[in-house]
Motif scaffolding. Structure first.
Motif, mmCIF file in Angstrom:
data_model
loop_
_atom_site.group_PDB
_atom_site.id
_atom_site.type_symbol
_atom_site.label_atom_id
_atom_site.label_comp_id
_atom_site.label_asym_id
_atom_site.label_seq_id
_atom_site.Cartn_x
_atom_site.Cartn_y
_atom_site.Cartn_z
ATOM 1 N N GLU A 89 32.771 42.692 44.674
ATOM 2 C CA GLU A 89 33.470 41.407 44.755
ATOM 3 C C GLU A 89 34.702 41.497 45.657
ATOM 4 O OE1 GLU A 89 32.627 42.920 41.830
ATOM 5 O OE2 GLU A 89 30.947 41.639 41.261
ATOM 6 N N THR A 90 35.397 42.627 45.590
ATOM 7 C CA THR A 90 36.572 42.809 46.439
ATOM 8 C C THR A 90 36.165 42.858 47.904
ATOM 9 O OG1 THR A 90 37.741 43.967 44.685
ATOM 10 C CG2 THR A 90 38.554 44.306 46.923
ATOM 11 N N TRP A 91 35.108 43.614 48.216
ATOM 12 C CA TRP A 91 34.628 43.666 49.602
ATOM 13 C C TRP A 91 34.209 42.285 50.074
ATOM 14 C CZ3 TRP A 91 36.165 46.923 52.836
ATOM 15 C CH2 TRP A 91 36.277 48.289 52.543
ATOM 16 N N SER A 92 33.532 41.528 49.218
ATOM 17 C CA SER A 92 33.100 40.189 49.579
ATOM 18 C C SER A 92 34.299 39.294 49.900
ATOM 19 C CB SER A 92 32.276 39.590 48.435
ATOM 20 O OG SER A 92 31.838 38.303 48.760
ATOM 21 N N ALA A 93 35.322 39.365 49.061
ATOM 22 C CA ALA A 93 36.531 38.571 49.289
ATOM 23 C C ALA A 93 37.226 38.981 50.579
ATOM 24 C CB ALA A 93 37.485 38.715 48.093
ATOM 25 N N MET A 94 37.235 40.272 50.883
ATOM 26 C CA MET A 94 37.901 40.746 52.104
ATOM 27 C C MET A 94 37.092 40.385 53.349
ATOM 28 S SD MET A 94 39.639 44.308 50.815
ATOM 29 C CE MET A 94 40.068 44.789 52.464
ATOM 30 N N ILE A 95 35.766 40.288 53.220
ATOM 31 C CA ILE A 95 34.945 39.833 54.348
ATOM 32 C C ILE A 95 35.263 38.369 54.654
ATOM 33 C CG2 ILE A 95 32.569 39.277 55.035
ATOM 34 C CD1 ILE A 95 31.749 41.904 53.553
ATOM 35 N N ARG A 129 45.607 45.637 53.914
ATOM 36 C CA ARG A 129 46.061 46.018 52.574
ATOM 37 C C ARG A 129 47.192 47.039 52.590
ATOM 38 N NH1 ARG A 129 45.690 42.595 48.926
ATOM 39 N NH2 ARG A 129 45.700 44.210 47.352
ATOM 40 N N ARG A 130 47.513 47.594 53.760
ATOM 41 C CA ARG A 130 48.669 48.504 53.842
ATOM 42 C C ARG A 130 49.941 47.796 53.413
ATOM 43 N NH1 ARG A 130 47.990 50.536 59.904
ATOM 44 N NH2 ARG A 130 47.638 48.296 60.035
ATOM 45 N N ASP A 131 50.040 46.509 53.742
ATOM 46 C CA ASP A 131 51.240 45.761 53.369
ATOM 47 C C ASP A 131 51.417 45.720 51.854
ATOM 48 O OD1 ASP A 131 51.658 45.276 56.086
ATOM 49 O OD2 ASP A 131 50.574 43.371 56.024
ATOM 50 N N LEU A 173 48.130 52.891 37.209
ATOM 51 C CA LEU A 173 47.710 52.012 36.114
ATOM 52 C C LEU A 173 47.673 50.556 36.554
ATOM 53 C CD1 LEU A 173 49.689 53.693 33.212
ATOM 54 C CD2 LEU A 173 47.189 53.565 33.432
ATOM 55 N N ALA A 174 48.677 50.132 37.309
ATOM 56 C CA ALA A 174 48.701 48.754 37.798
ATOM 57 C C ALA A 174 47.501 48.483 38.703
ATOM 58 C CB ALA A 174 50.012 48.478 38.535
ATOM 59 N N LEU A 175 47.205 49.423 39.582
ATOM 60 C CA LEU A 175 46.072 49.247 40.494
ATOM 61 C C LEU A 175 44.750 49.159 39.743
ATOM 62 C CD1 LEU A 175 47.048 51.738 43.334
ATOM 63 C CD2 LEU A 175 47.003 49.236 43.480
ATOM 64 N N SER A 176 44.547 50.017 38.766
ATOM 65 C CA SER A 176 43.269 50.042 38.061
ATOM 66 C C SER A 176 43.109 48.891 37.079
ATOM 67 C CB SER A 176 43.078 51.382 37.347
ATOM 68 O OG SER A 176 44.023 51.530 36.323
ATOM 69 N N SER A 177 44.187 48.220 36.720
ATOM 70 C CA SER A 177 44.108 47.175 35.692
ATOM 71 C C SER A 177 43.808 45.785 36.245
ATOM 72 C CB SER A 177 45.426 47.124 34.913
ATOM 73 O OG SER A 177 46.461 46.612 35.740
ATOM 74 N N ARG A 178 43.767 45.622 37.556
ATOM 75 C CA ARG A 178 43.611 44.282 38.136
ATOM 76 C C ARG A 178 42.163 43.901 38.451
ATOM 77 N NH1 ARG A 178 48.374 45.223 36.849
ATOM 78 N NH2 ARG A 178 50.166 44.148 37.735
ATOM 79 N N GLY A 179 41.229 44.855 38.388
ATOM 80 C CA GLY A 179 39.824 44.539 38.564
ATOM 81 C C GLY A 179 39.281 44.583 39.978
ATOM 82 N N ALA A 180 40.110 44.835 40.980
ATOM 83 C CA ALA A 180 39.638 44.874 42.369
ATOM 84 C C ALA A 180 39.123 46.250 42.765
ATOM 85 C CB ALA A 180 40.762 44.457 43.325
#
Length: 110
Positions: free
Chosen positions: A13-19, A25-27, A69-76
């Motif tokens: 889903e994340t790849w689809s949204a980024m397409i 995402r560095r920012d 933890l913040a990164l893994s908790s958002r679902g992306a």
């Protein structure tokens, strides 16, 4: 401050949204690590088991764990692994300290 290498993979889903809406995402990675007093040293995408790698610096393990933890908790992110990197000097100090750790192999008398 310590250096940390994070390997991560996005969900489909994340790849689809980024397409649909490409973004650098560095920012966001920079904002995330700077929020805990750290610094982003690099951000790369890759082929293989992981979709990307980041190299960051953080004041301590607790603050880096907060980022993870913040990164893994958002679902992306489907999966991530963060590794603490040791300098050569830290490794040499650990090697010297290991000589004083009282350890005996299981089943060994000495």
């Amino acid at each position: 401050m310590s250096l940390y290498l994070t390997r991560f993979s996005y969900t489909a889903e994340t790849w689809s949204a980024m397409i649909e809406r490409p973004e650098d995402r560095r920012d966001m990675a920079r904002v995330i690590i700077e929020s805990v007093g750290g610094r982003l040293h690099g951000f790369w995408y890759a082929f293989g088991q992981y979709d990307g790698y980041t190299l960051w610096e953080a004041p301590d393990n607790v603050r880096m764990a907060s980022v993870a933890l913040a990164l893994s908790s958002r679902g992306a992110i489907k999966s991530q692994e963060t590794v603490v990197l040791l300098t050569v000097e830290e490794t040499l100090a650990a090697l010297k300290g290991a000589a004083h750790v009282p350890y005996r192999r299981p089943g060994s008398s000495h």
